[in-house]
Motif scaffolding. Sequence first.
Motif, short mmCIF file in Angstrom:
data_model
loop_
_atom_site.label_atom_id
_atom_site.label_comp_id
_atom_site.label_asym_id
_atom_site.label_seq_id
_atom_site.Cartn_x
_atom_site.Cartn_y
_atom_site.Cartn_z
N LEU A 1 -15.91 35.05 -10.42
CA LEU A 1 -16.65 34.11 -9.60
C LEU A 1 -15.72 33.35 -8.67
CD1 LEU A 1 -19.73 33.95 -10.23
CD2 LEU A 1 -18.41 34.63 -12.23
N SER A 2 -16.23 32.96 -7.52
CA SER A 2 -15.43 32.16 -6.59
C SER A 2 -15.00 30.86 -7.25
CB SER A 2 -16.24 31.85 -5.32
OG SER A 2 -16.58 33.02 -4.64
N VAL A 3 -13.80 30.42 -6.90
CA VAL A 3 -13.28 29.17 -7.46
C VAL A 3 -14.14 28.00 -6.98
CG1 VAL A 3 -11.28 27.63 -7.57
CG2 VAL A 3 -10.96 30.11 -7.53
N ILE A 4 -14.50 27.12 -7.90
CA ILE A 4 -15.22 25.89 -7.56
C ILE A 4 -14.18 24.82 -7.25
CG2 ILE A 4 -16.79 24.10 -8.40
CD1 ILE A 4 -17.99 26.23 -10.28
N ARG A 5 -14.21 24.28 -6.03
CA ARG A 5 -13.18 23.34 -5.60
C ARG A 5 -13.81 21.97 -5.38
NH1 ARG A 5 -8.99 26.90 -4.66
NH2 ARG A 5 -9.65 29.01 -4.06
N LEU A 6 -13.42 21.03 -6.22
CA LEU A 6 -13.91 19.66 -6.14
C LEU A 6 -12.82 18.76 -5.58
CD1 LEU A 6 -15.67 19.40 -9.63
CD2 LEU A 6 -16.66 20.15 -7.45
N THR B 1 -6.82 15.85 -5.01
CA THR B 1 -6.83 14.73 -4.09
C THR B 1 -6.46 15.22 -2.71
OG1 THR B 1 -6.19 13.21 -5.85
CG2 THR B 1 -5.84 12.48 -3.58
N PRO B 2 -7.27 14.97 -1.69
CA PRO B 2 -6.93 15.45 -0.36
C PRO B 2 -5.58 14.89 0.09
CG PRO B 2 -9.18 14.65 -0.42
CD PRO B 2 -8.55 14.25 -1.71
N PRO B 3 -4.75 15.70 0.75
CA PRO B 3 -3.46 15.20 1.22
C PRO B 3 -3.64 14.11 2.26
CG PRO B 3 -3.92 17.36 2.14
CD PRO B 3 -4.98 17.09 1.12
N VAL B 4 -2.71 13.17 2.26
CA VAL B 4 -2.81 12.05 3.19
C VAL B 4 -2.34 12.44 4.57
CG1 VAL B 4 -2.06 9.70 3.65
CG2 VAL B 4 -2.53 10.41 1.31
N THR B 5 -1.20 13.13 4.63
CA THR B 5 -0.65 13.49 5.95
C THR B 5 -0.53 14.99 6.09
OG1 THR B 5 1.57 13.14 5.03
CG2 THR B 5 0.58 11.32 6.28
#
Length: 806
Positions: free
Chosen positions: A569-574, A747-751
């Motif tokens: 299955l496709s990876v679930i990315r949260l 956690t989304p990267p800041v820069t």
Amino acid sequence: MAARNTQQTEADDLRQIVTSLYPEALTRTYCVPPVQFNRVPYVRDTVPGTGLSVHVQQPRPSARSRHTALSTKPEGWTVPQHMWAEEPGPHLPPVGMQESDLRDDFAQNHVMLNLQELGDSRHEAMFILSQLQFGSYLNEPAYAAAAAQLPRPKDLPQDRQGDFDFLLIHRQHGILIGELKSVGKTMGALNQTYTPADPHLAQKVKQAVKQLDKSERVVRHLVSDMGPGMTVKKTLFLPYVSSAQLERVLDNDEQLEQAVCQSLGAANSSLSDAVQLCCCSDQLSQPASYWDVTPAVLSQLSTWWQHRMACTVDARLTDQLYLDIVARFVGPATTVSVPCYNGVRVEVRTVGQAVAELGRRLALLVLTLQQLGLMSRDPPLVYITGAPGTGKTVVLVLQGVRWLRQGHDVHVISTGYNTRAVSTSIKQQLEMSLNASPTPSLTPGSVSYHIYDIWNREGDVDQAVTDLVACVKNGHLHVLIDEVSFDSRGKRGPRHTRLVTRLAQQVPHLYLWCAGVYNAGIPPALQTQGFTVPLRSAPAVLREIQPVIHKFAVHDYSDSGVPAPGDGLSVIRLSHHGNAHTGRWPVDCAQCGQDIAAELRRLGVGSSVANSTSRLSYRDVFVLTRSDDIQDDVTDEAGRVTSPASGVVQGLKDAGVPVSVLGDHQDRLHNEARWERAVQDVAVAATDTVTVTRYGYVPGLERRVVAVLQGRDQDDDDRGRTDEDTDRNDRLIAVSRCTTQLITVRTPPVTTTPPSLTTTTTPAVTTTTTDTTSNDDHHHRQEEERQEVCLVVTCPASTPSSPPLP
């Protein structure tokens, strides 16, 4: 009138069941079955010295001289209660398959992944059915009375036998019948080569046209009672033939050209229009990276889709009529099964059922021919090394079973906290395997379990040698040790080396088999065997691990010569991001726990599924973090909470998910007995709970569903480790615990955006870390960081197919 009311009531019931199975049926794309289950041929064989009858994979003719594999069926949902069964798993297909069968499976998966991505990217409301047999339509006995009132394939004597390669039911555009031909594909190196042309293309296209026309007659008959004029269109899927090739072949055969134009409904019988209505290699992802449906590929696919389907809208298709059509084709009255070996029907309708069934197939114990050869040679001193999921632990257990059946006592050694769980699992597997297959004549040996901590206590090396030498019988000693490292740059390596060397010196007839991931610093006394064929994780999971293998002293994965049971299955990315999220990292965030719980609900974890043998339990799930600072509520003697649970744990609990936490360093340091009991529970999946733990505690174990939480601790910051450094360990150690459905929380990267699990196909990882409260743990981390920077590339990379024993 009464009969019609009854028929309408039954239609309403079917529609209700379908909307409960597929709650977003009017807004999103569903594949049924959600995963392509491959057919893999097997023959029977016996593991030398064990008396255990198993199955051997029959490799492709081109690969037969290189690889073969053994498989057995475990029992239980997650962790096998013992390793063997009298019969192979129900998914095993008949022996004697042709290479064309494997080629067709690959092509089916290739096209299905592309269609799924197309539907998701365009937010299309449709169902993509694959490999549906005509005879499976409305054939369930419980619905026989209702089905007797409806059109069925059996009403068409000339067309009652056959199947739909693909059948797309679209909310706005009607029905699309797709015939797939894998012409042009050669298996060669697994999943990586194809021929640019095929002399049989014209013949295959001619066959496909006949099959499409037959399928159209069947479909129009099946929906004839729903009113006239239903939109039914057709297409050819030729994933290994270019549009230019197809056009040349048709241009050279006027009769075939006319047949294709007429069948597909090409405007003015135009050859170029007919070719545009076909889905060829130009519109699909590359065979060598079939999973990578890039924006450019989606653009080409959308152009084909616009020509073939989206150019017209069927105004007759109301929501109710659409759901009624779907209910007939994928509802409970129609059998939606996947290939099986022994006649036991396995129904797979939903994503959760697909995860459960594919996970069950990946849990089958598999050996390569190389591994079988090692057991046949039976050397006394062996170090097995290989990337996660290459069968190291399985071979240790098999060797232990053989020693036990020969009447020898077997000593399983745990050398540190990171090996407790897998060592406990090995002990249990040995005991239960022996009980399931008793020795016919000899009195079998017994299993002893020894716990040491040579990482933190140097004196434990001497203690282990003393204890084991005292267990020698008639000069013989049989020892199994998993998760070993001999790397000389940390203290664990020299201590493992000293343990092995001293035992070899003091025991006249020492039989010691050990295993580990890293291939550096191996003592010369041990015969080294490198395992490279991935066996335990679906390719979709392996694609997240493979890009970082070369960053470690670890053998790279190689081609097994046989397909995996399914791509996965496709990876679930949260994402740990937004107003509801708190804390620096997902482990501290209750909302992240709730988001994970929502995905578990979508997969049906913990729920019963009617009429299905495939289901997911809470014990099938790991939630893994880099941090050791994770805990459940800590209470005093009066039951008052003195220290609350970690955020992600609390979020899971608030969402109704039963949770067990393994990783609280206070338990490990100050209440070791309780911690050991928790380890044993995790090792054998005794409790039906989701396990939340630091991933360094569970190497060698797997679960079907694994959520990996991105994180860093103060030590990472103090040492200047980059996100890429921690990401590498996340991939190698945590992601590899997953067999089937991977969930990442980041956690989304800041820069800047370093290589991370947010990429689709080529990601990065590090080894385990521990808490800074203990000096021993501090040194523990130091050694792991030294192992991280060792760069060794030993085997060529290839498309992976599957990791170790739970």
